[in-house]
Scaffold this motif. Sequence first.
Motif: not given
Length: 365
Positions: A136-140, A152-158, A185-187
């Motif tokens: 499933a390829p996602t878009t981000f 930067l303020h609440g959601h990560n899909s990487i 990692d996201w931080d």
Amino acid sequence: MSEANVSSAPQFSILLPTHNRSDVLYFAIRSVLAQTVSDFELLVVGDGCTDDTRQVVKSFNDPRVIWFDLPKAPNFGYANRNVALRTARGELIAFMAHDDLWFPDHLESLAPAFVDQSIELVYSRPLWVIPPGLLAPTTFNLEYEETLNSFLHGHNSIPAACVVHRRQCFLNYGYWNESLPSCADWDMWARIIEGGGRKNFTYFPEPTSLHFRANWRTEASTGQPQLLVWKRLHALEEFMPAELKIHIPEGLSEQEAVWQHMSRNPGDWVKKTRSAVRQILDARISESDELLGSMLKVNPSLTLDAEDLGQLVTEMAPVLRFSRASMEWKFLRLLVQGKRRALPVGTRRQKLWSRIVRRLHSKLS
């Protein structure tokens, strides 16, 4: 801890943290060692491992593989990751998860971005594996301002396996925050991007890795609503390309089955998989344009945030004469079934959807 028998600094230092996943770690390491770029050191960080992880790592007998056998650190073991990262000698830092796989050209694909000295971080398109074996390829795309603000303020899909950044970032922005219970990692990446004025990153829009759902997560706890949509699309007959469905034989982990599939002919597999990803993303845009255009044709003043999509099935079918076997009908039913679940009234997602629809109306009017 062992020392690498390499005199000169490598181009890449690769961080691979692990905790008791020797069953899949072997394939993650195989996918690293199969890279078309061989100038790297692989820092495998054992976070209090009590299984046979050490034996798996040592079985490779490769001087580029450096094993850190460390006692369990709090939470996800970020303190142990920093121990390894402070020894990193590569100009570029890449990340691998013990249950993910890289395409053989992952490092080769992302390295050219750093020719531009202003770029500090690059990441590739996420390609998730939905059990059992559905890609499933996602878009981000962080180049889109609203996605960047969300990131930067609440959601990560990487996923971590998609990211490479300069080692200099640790000096500029600090190491991983060891006090965080999760998402360090996201931080780290958010600090890099924010610290660089939001102009120091780039996006490689092709997939270069496969991200598998962690064995302790469930479908409900992935935090990725896009995957629910892709799972439904995989269930639509003749919609998803065959290259994005991998058979998982009984008794094999997803990682082992996918690795066997990938490694038979890596170049051909990468070419076909990327082609299938481009094909299905274009197909989704095409189907969405058809549906939105048809909706606006039927009702030019339609506001999808206020309108019940269920009503559109009754309203549109007689006018457009959709066959119940057609892809348009199946797509519409998918929207109907998912609308209330995906866009609860008053949520951030529903408000964002409303803004998108208003912009669409303003451009078409």
